[in-house]
Write a protein that holds these residues in place. Structure first.
Motif, mmCIF file in Angstrom:
data_model
loop_
_atom_site.group_PDB
_atom_site.id
_atom_site.type_symbol
_atom_site.label_atom_id
_atom_site.label_comp_id
_atom_site.label_asym_id
_atom_site.label_seq_id
_atom_site.Cartn_x
_atom_site.Cartn_y
_atom_site.Cartn_z
ATOM 1 N N TYR A 1 45.934 60.112 -89.549
ATOM 2 C CA TYR A 1 46.293 61.534 -89.616
ATOM 3 C C TYR A 1 46.106 62.048 -91.050
ATOM 4 O O TYR A 1 45.524 63.128 -91.266
ATOM 5 C CB TYR A 1 47.746 61.684 -89.160
ATOM 6 N N LYS B 1 41.378 70.489 -85.275
ATOM 7 C CA LYS B 1 41.639 69.053 -85.140
ATOM 8 C C LYS B 1 42.995 68.689 -85.734
ATOM 9 O O LYS B 1 43.756 67.896 -85.152
ATOM 10 C CB LYS B 1 40.532 68.236 -85.811
ATOM 11 N N ASP C 1 45.954 66.954 -83.931
ATOM 12 C CA ASP C 1 46.445 65.662 -84.424
ATOM 13 C C ASP C 1 47.939 65.695 -84.725
ATOM 14 O O ASP C 1 48.619 64.668 -84.622
ATOM 15 C CB ASP C 1 45.676 65.242 -85.676
ATOM 16 N N ARG D 1 49.544 64.958 -81.601
ATOM 17 C CA ARG D 1 49.325 63.561 -81.241
ATOM 18 C C ARG D 1 50.262 62.626 -81.994
ATOM 19 O O ARG D 1 50.828 61.688 -81.424
ATOM 20 C CB ARG D 1 47.872 63.186 -81.518
ATOM 21 N N ILE E 1 45.158 58.495 -83.092
ATOM 22 C CA ILE E 1 44.373 59.482 -83.839
ATOM 23 C C ILE E 1 43.151 58.780 -84.430
ATOM 24 O O ILE E 1 43.266 57.664 -84.984
ATOM 25 C CB ILE E 1 45.209 60.124 -84.956
#
Length: 506
Positions: free
Chosen positions: A407, A486, A490, A493, A500
């Motif tokens: 990340y 994104k 992320d 996520r 990731i």
């Protein structure tokens, strides 16, 4: 037979010996007696003869014999005097650098007055006028260590261009000296001054330059400082730099260090003026500088001002180190003065080593989460990391931390593409209006380092593929909107424990 040959050889040798004796005893003296002997020309008091019976206007003086050299010409007057170390320096400007080659040529001109020819003795006023010596172009006075003075006047140039008519003061004799007079006695004092701008930066530690700042007019364009060691991306590096203005961008280190090493001995092409006053500064456009460059090095501040670029491709420059001189510096030497911010920075706008981050807050879609990073050491002394959030999410396992590092790597991927336009091409909407509308911000993240300093990044999508980015409120560039999306995805996520891929797609 052999006996006859030996006899002939002996007779031949005897004849050669007799001929040689006859030549040196009779023939040579006779020939010499018939050739007229050239008598050495007479010299006046103070003159002496050199090679080929050419006249010295006065006895040869070496540099060590000279106490001073004074020159007067159409450019004004100046004087070189011997300092306490026995070096010739410009009177009144003892700290100014002198060009060694130019000074050596001047010393030779004034110390070795071997003329190309002597035109005449006892020149009357009419003759002096003919040779330009009634109103001389210039003069020089050499004072030797015994305070004897030797003054020479310079008249007009020969029609052939091969020299100048000169006269020793008090002796109306006209001589021809070569054209080095033109390079020395007829030249302005500026021809002897090394055109220093900055001097004294050590090539061994030039990279320690700090607070490097460029102003365009009165407006600050950028400042670059040194990153504290605990915040460095590479702990093994000697130094790392960061823009401290207008925003904490990472600088283009190649460009930055090229500039820094140029300060080891920054000189111009020529010295425009020695003894610059306010009138000179105004004449050169330095009363209102077009650019100012400054930096700190070893507890001292250095700075220089420049004019606008001239039509022939130069800047007039004056510095605080050499405030008495204005130099002409080729524009290529200072080409960075015309660079835009895109040239100065690394395109990757977020470059911070994860160990320097204490907190990181992400806001998107009306939701906000703060990550708290706890750094430590394991039993082997290796760095460890655990992460908690204000939403009671805890990342402690090796798998969780590896995912968080992915990340973080995605955040490091933000790279600016180009400058922002003033308006959106498709709609004509002003970027300023978009950037001032908080509801148009679709991603905001900030990090706090261990010292409590906060840096904030805000992203505003203004076309399908572009997002404007603000760094601590400064907006100059755009990034790809896909990368912004994104990071938004992320963030969800990482909170949901989903894997990731740092360089993967949305």
């Amino acid at each position: 037979m052999i006996k006859k040959q030996i006899t002939l050889i002996i007779l031949s040798a005897a004849i050669i010996v007799l001929a040689a004796v006859g030549y040196f005893a009779v023939v040579k003296p006779y020939v010499q007696s018939r050739v007229p002997v050239e008598e050495a020309p007479e010299t006046l008091e103070g003159e002496s003869l050199g090679v080929s019976n050419r006249y010295y206007m006065y006895n040869y003086l070496e540099r060590a014999d000279m106490k001073s050299i004074e020159v007067g010409n159409e450019h004004g007057g100046y004087k070189f005097v011997k300092d306490k170390n026995g070096e010739l320096t410009v009177e009144g400007f003892e700290g100014i650098g002198v060009d060694a080659t130019a000074l050596s040529t001047l010393v030779t001109t004034c110390g070795s007055t071997l003329s190309k020819a002597k035109v005449m003795d006892g020149a009357d006023e009419a003759k002096l006028a003919e040779y330009g010596l009634d109103v001389p172009k210039a003069y020089w006075i050499v004072t030797d260590n015994d305070d004897r003075q030797y003054k020479v006047y310079v008249g007009r140039k020969l029609l052939t261009g091969g020299g100048y008519y000169c006269m020793f003061a008090g002796r109306n004799s006209v001589y021809v000296l070569d054209t080095t007079v033109e390079q020395t006695i007829l030249a302005p004092i500026e021809a002897f001054i090394t055109p220093y701008v900055i001097f004294g930066i050590d090539k061994e530690d030039y990279y320690t330059i700090n607070n490097f700042t460029v102003h365009h007019g009165k407006e600050k364009m950028l400042s670059v400082g040194i990153v504290d060691r605990e915040d460095m991306m590479n702990p093994e590096a000697m130094v790392e730099n960061i823009l401290t203005y207008p925003a904490p961008y990472t600088p283009n280190s190649t460009l930055l260090y090229e500039i820094f090493i140029s300060f080891v001995g920054l000189t111009g092409e020529s010295t425009y003026k020695l003894g610059a006053d306010n009138d000179t500064l105004k004449e050169c456009g330095l009363d209102r500088p077009a650019h100012t460059v400054s930096f700190d090095y070893k507890n001292k501040t250095y700075y220089f001002f420049t004019s606008e670029k001239t039509e022939d491709g130069y800047y007039y420059v004056v510095s605080n180190m050499y405030s008495d001189i204005v130099t002409k510096v080729p524009a290529d030497t200072l080409k960075y003065l015309e660079y835009g911010m895109m040239d100065w920075i690394s395109t990757y706008i977020f470059q911070y080593y994860i160990t320097s981050v204490a907190e990181m807050t992400v806001e998107t879609g009306g939701e906000e989460v703060t990550f708290y990073l706890h750094h430590g050491k394991d039993e082997e002394g290796k760095d460890t990391l655990s992460v908690a959030t204000d939403t009671n999410v805890y990342l402690t396992t090796a798998e969780d931390i590896d995912n968080f590092r992915q990340y973080y790597k995605a955040l490091l991927s933000f790279d600016v593409q180009d400058y922002l336009p003033e308006s959106v091409p498709e709609t004509g909407e002003l970027l300023e209006d978009i950037l001032n509308d908080p509801e148009r911000c679709n991603l905001k993240f900030s990090y706090k380092n261990k010292k409590g300093e906060v840096t904030t990044y805000e992203f505003y999508r203004y076309t399908t593929r572009r997002s404007a980015v603000k760094v601590n409120g400064n907006a100059e560039f755009y990034v790809h909107a896909d990368l912004v999306q994104k990071i938004i995805n992320d963030t969800s996520r990482i909170l949901n424990g989903e894997p990731i891929e740092a360089y993967g797609k949305n």
